[in-house]
Write a protein that holds these residues in place. Sequence first.
Motif, mmCIF file in Angstrom:
data_model
loop_
_atom_site.group_PDB
_atom_site.id
_atom_site.type_symbol
_atom_site.label_atom_id
_atom_site.label_comp_id
_atom_site.label_asym_id
_atom_site.label_seq_id
_atom_site.Cartn_x
_atom_site.Cartn_y
_atom_site.Cartn_z
ATOM 1 N N TYR A 175 48.793 54.103 -21.425
ATOM 2 C CA TYR A 175 47.902 53.372 -20.508
ATOM 3 C C TYR A 175 48.687 52.420 -19.609
ATOM 4 C CZ TYR A 175 43.616 55.293 -22.446
ATOM 5 O OH TYR A 175 42.618 56.148 -22.808
ATOM 6 N N ASP A 176 49.787 51.838 -20.135
ATOM 7 C CA ASP A 176 50.651 51.007 -19.286
ATOM 8 C C ASP A 176 51.253 51.852 -18.178
ATOM 9 O OD1 ASP A 176 50.113 48.791 -20.814
ATOM 10 O OD2 ASP A 176 51.973 48.881 -22.005
ATOM 11 N N ALA A 177 51.697 53.040 -18.549
ATOM 12 C CA ALA A 177 52.286 53.943 -17.533
ATOM 13 C C ALA A 177 51.244 54.338 -16.491
ATOM 14 C CB ALA A 177 52.858 55.188 -18.216
ATOM 15 N N ALA A 178 49.995 54.588 -16.923
ATOM 16 C CA ALA A 178 48.932 54.954 -15.978
ATOM 17 C C ALA A 178 48.659 53.821 -15.004
ATOM 18 C CB ALA A 178 47.662 55.307 -16.750
ATOM 19 N N MET A 232 58.401 49.172 -8.497
ATOM 20 C CA MET A 232 57.459 49.773 -9.456
ATOM 21 C C MET A 232 57.986 51.099 -9.969
ATOM 22 S SD MET A 232 53.782 48.943 -7.702
ATOM 23 C CE MET A 232 53.239 47.272 -7.407
ATOM 24 N N GLU A 233 58.596 51.856 -9.115
ATOM 25 C CA GLU A 233 59.165 53.137 -9.550
ATOM 26 C C GLU A 233 60.281 52.906 -10.567
ATOM 27 O OE1 GLU A 233 61.371 57.020 -7.580
ATOM 28 O OE2 GLU A 233 60.097 55.739 -6.344
ATOM 29 N N SER A 234 61.063 51.852 -10.336
ATOM 30 C CA SER A 234 62.129 51.518 -11.303
ATOM 31 C C SER A 234 61.534 51.145 -12.652
ATOM 32 C CB SER A 234 62.979 50.367 -10.765
ATOM 33 O OG SER A 234 63.640 50.738 -9.580
ATOM 34 N N ALA A 268 60.493 54.255 -14.355
ATOM 35 C CA ALA A 268 61.659 54.994 -14.853
ATOM 36 C C ALA A 268 62.214 54.360 -16.140
ATOM 37 C CB ALA A 268 62.734 55.042 -13.770
ATOM 38 N N GLN A 269 62.225 53.026 -16.134
ATOM 39 C CA GLN A 269 62.714 52.333 -17.334
ATOM 40 C C GLN A 269 61.804 52.585 -18.523
ATOM 41 O OE1 GLN A 269 63.131 48.117 -16.758
ATOM 42 N NE2 GLN A 269 63.954 47.758 -18.833
ATOM 43 N N LEU A 270 60.465 52.572 -18.289
ATOM 44 C CA LEU A 270 59.510 52.841 -19.352
ATOM 45 C C LEU A 270 59.694 54.253 -19.901
ATOM 46 C CD1 LEU A 270 57.041 51.736 -20.931
ATOM 47 C CD2 LEU A 270 55.589 52.719 -19.137
ATOM 48 N N ALA A 271 59.929 55.217 -18.997
ATOM 49 C CA ALA A 271 60.117 56.605 -19.426
ATOM 50 C C ALA A 271 61.412 56.762 -20.222
ATOM 51 C CB ALA A 271 60.123 57.516 -18.196
ATOM 52 N N GLU A 272 62.463 56.093 -19.770
ATOM 53 C CA GLU A 272 63.748 56.224 -20.461
ATOM 54 C C GLU A 272 63.725 55.578 -21.839
ATOM 55 O OE1 GLU A 272 68.467 55.089 -19.758
ATOM 56 O OE2 GLU A 272 66.958 54.541 -18.274
ATOM 57 N N GLU A 273 63.133 54.391 -21.917
ATOM 58 C CA GLU A 273 63.099 53.690 -23.194
ATOM 59 C C GLU A 273 62.294 54.438 -24.249
ATOM 60 O OE1 GLU A 273 61.570 49.847 -22.379
ATOM 61 O OE2 GLU A 273 63.480 49.037 -21.618
ATOM 62 N N ASN A 274 61.248 55.169 -23.822
ATOM 63 C CA ASN A 274 60.364 55.818 -24.780
ATOM 64 C C ASN A 274 60.470 57.346 -24.748
ATOM 65 O OD1 ASN A 274 58.545 53.446 -25.818
ATOM 66 N ND2 ASN A 274 58.666 53.164 -23.592
ATOM 67 N N ARG A 275 61.520 57.863 -24.073
ATOM 68 C CA ARG A 275 61.774 59.301 -24.018
ATOM 69 C C ARG A 275 60.544 60.065 -23.506
ATOM 70 N NH1 ARG A 275 66.329 60.749 -26.244
ATOM 71 N NH2 ARG A 275 65.665 62.917 -26.482
ATOM 72 N N LEU A 276 59.981 59.551 -22.406
ATOM 73 C CA LEU A 276 58.792 60.155 -21.798
ATOM 74 C C LEU A 276 59.174 60.953 -20.558
ATOM 75 C CD1 LEU A 276 56.309 57.111 -21.932
ATOM 76 C CD2 LEU A 276 56.587 58.926 -23.620
ATOM 77 N N LEU A 301 59.543 61.548 -13.451
ATOM 78 C CA LEU A 301 60.537 60.706 -14.121
ATOM 79 C C LEU A 301 60.750 61.253 -15.525
ATOM 80 C CD1 LEU A 301 59.099 57.188 -13.123
ATOM 81 C CD2 LEU A 301 61.017 58.401 -12.046
ATOM 82 N N GLY A 302 62.002 61.466 -15.930
ATOM 83 C CA GLY A 302 62.297 62.034 -17.253
ATOM 84 C C GLY A 302 62.836 63.452 -17.123
ATOM 85 N N ASP A 303 63.136 64.052 -18.275
ATOM 86 C CA ASP A 303 63.809 65.351 -18.300
ATOM 87 C C ASP A 303 62.861 66.542 -18.239
ATOM 88 O OD1 ASP A 303 66.160 63.950 -18.542
ATOM 89 O OD2 ASP A 303 66.158 64.015 -20.758
ATOM 90 N N GLY A 304 61.609 66.315 -18.472
ATOM 91 C CA GLY A 304 60.662 67.422 -18.479
ATOM 92 C C GLY A 304 60.590 68.103 -19.827
ATOM 93 N N MET A 305 59.747 69.158 -19.905
ATOM 94 C CA MET A 305 59.520 69.832 -21.175
ATOM 95 C C MET A 305 60.066 71.255 -21.197
ATOM 96 S SD MET A 305 55.607 68.611 -21.895
ATOM 97 C CE MET A 305 55.085 69.033 -20.240
ATOM 98 N N GLY A 306 60.683 71.691 -20.124
ATOM 99 C CA GLY A 306 61.248 73.038 -20.109
ATOM 100 C C GLY A 306 60.170 74.100 -20.072
ATOM 101 N N THR A 307 60.409 75.156 -20.800
ATOM 102 C CA THR A 307 59.487 76.302 -20.801
ATOM 103 C C THR A 307 58.164 75.992 -21.465
ATOM 104 O OG1 THR A 307 60.491 77.096 -22.850
ATOM 105 C CG2 THR A 307 61.406 77.925 -20.794
ATOM 106 N N ALA A 308 58.128 74.944 -22.263
ATOM 107 C CA ALA A 308 56.902 74.633 -22.979
ATOM 108 C C ALA A 308 55.850 74.015 -22.064
ATOM 109 C CB ALA A 308 57.187 73.688 -24.140
ATOM 110 N N GLN A 309 56.238 73.552 -20.853
ATOM 111 C CA GLN A 309 55.295 72.826 -20.020
ATOM 112 C C GLN A 309 54.161 73.725 -19.509
ATOM 113 O OE1 GLN A 309 57.106 70.470 -16.991
ATOM 114 N NE2 GLN A 309 55.149 69.739 -16.164
#
Length: 482
Positions: free
Chosen positions: A56-59, A77-79, A82-90, A104-112
């Motif tokens: 919900y914070d990210a939203a 805000m974008e930074s 990005a920091q929120l995604a990196e800290e929580n592996r999102l 922001l983040g590495d994505g889910m690969g083929t599972a997405q």
Amino acid sequence: MTIKKRLFLSNILMIIIPAFLSVLALAAGLFLFFVTAFPHAEYRLGFHAELVEIRYDAAELAADWLSELDSRRKSEMESHLAQLAEENRLTIQIFDGIDLLLQLGDGMGTAQEDLEYALAALDGDGTVSNGEYDLFGTEISANGSNYLLRIANPVVTLPKHSLKAWVVGIGFLMIVLVCFIIFLTNRFLTRFVFRKIADPLKTLAEGVRQIRDGNLTHQIAYGEADEFQPVCEDFNEMARRLKASVEQTQKEEESRKELLASISHDIRSPLTSIRAYVEGLLDGVADTREKQALYLSTIRKKTVEINQMVKKLFLFSKMELGECPYNPKRLDITKEIREFILASSDEYLGRGLRIELRSLPEAAAVEADPTYFRSILQNLLDNSAKYKGKETGTAAISGEISAEKFFLYVDDDGPGVPEEALPKLFDVFYRSDPSRKNPNQGSGLGLAIVAKSAARMGGAVHAENRPEGGLRVVLEFPLKRE
């Protein structure tokens, strides 16, 4: 600190230390478990409430980012996103319809793709998971337009058999660690307590060896205030008493040797005289009745001397052994002195000693054996008669009461004794004539019997030279009150 307190403290620490270290070891084991079992997981994501809050914070940040028109603020805000995604592996994705506006983040690969289909079945709002990733989707509004927000996070999982192996391994490790901790704690606390026992025991053992080897002056210096302090003090007292006992034994041994030598010397002299006079009678040297009577009279006199000496020796020996009967009773010492002088004054006058009775209290009661007391008077007057300095000497008897004691004084006008001889005057067989050239002056047993008798009656005796000449013997006896 006493040993009792050390044992109490040791028992308390034996519980506290292993418990504290076991908790630390358990915490370390759990930390190791999570680090090893979930090396790529953000552990806070294991808590559902925190994960929901982060989504919900990210939203909210995404909505603010879409609404912001200032490019600088938009970049900040974008930074933050990005920091929120990196800290929580999102992995955070914002779509405008089908167009991707921000990722922001590495994505889910083929599972997405599979997860997108599953989320579409929920009309794009909700959470789906394939066991490896969770995909959260929701619709956000900004500047009058609707956008799609997708947040993906890895799912932390552990196979059942792996979890069981980890639990068994950590449990075994905890048991080993607890046993090791208890062992170390026991070793430390044992040394903590035993050191205060072993050191004093070594000190006492060394003291015993010193005493065994004859060093009776050895004393233990122990300054700790514990249970061993009275033991060491008693050891020192024992060493002092043992030393005094050995010295007393040596002194008594010397006295016995001197006693044997003195008896031999004092008996040999009259025996020699008796033998000489008997040989004179046998050889006819005494050729007249007067000479024969003189010889026989001398033999009788020497026999009486030997008999008196043996009687005194026998009495002294029995007193030394504590076998001489002692029958104390209430005795009026003043009356006893008067009666003794009345009965004995003529006999002593015949031996060249005049007895004078001077001031005495009206009555003085003591607890004593009359036989012992008469023996004291007789030996003192015998001593004065033997050592008188002129043909007729004088012995004066007086007494007084002072400080609950009766003091009896026997003064004579003899030659006195050297000052250095006064402390030894009441020793057995002591005479101021060390060469014992004059055996007619007695054996030295009389005054020793006086000292023994006075002590048996609870009194004491000492001698001092009179300023006007002669010797004063002072006896003191405790008074018996009604």
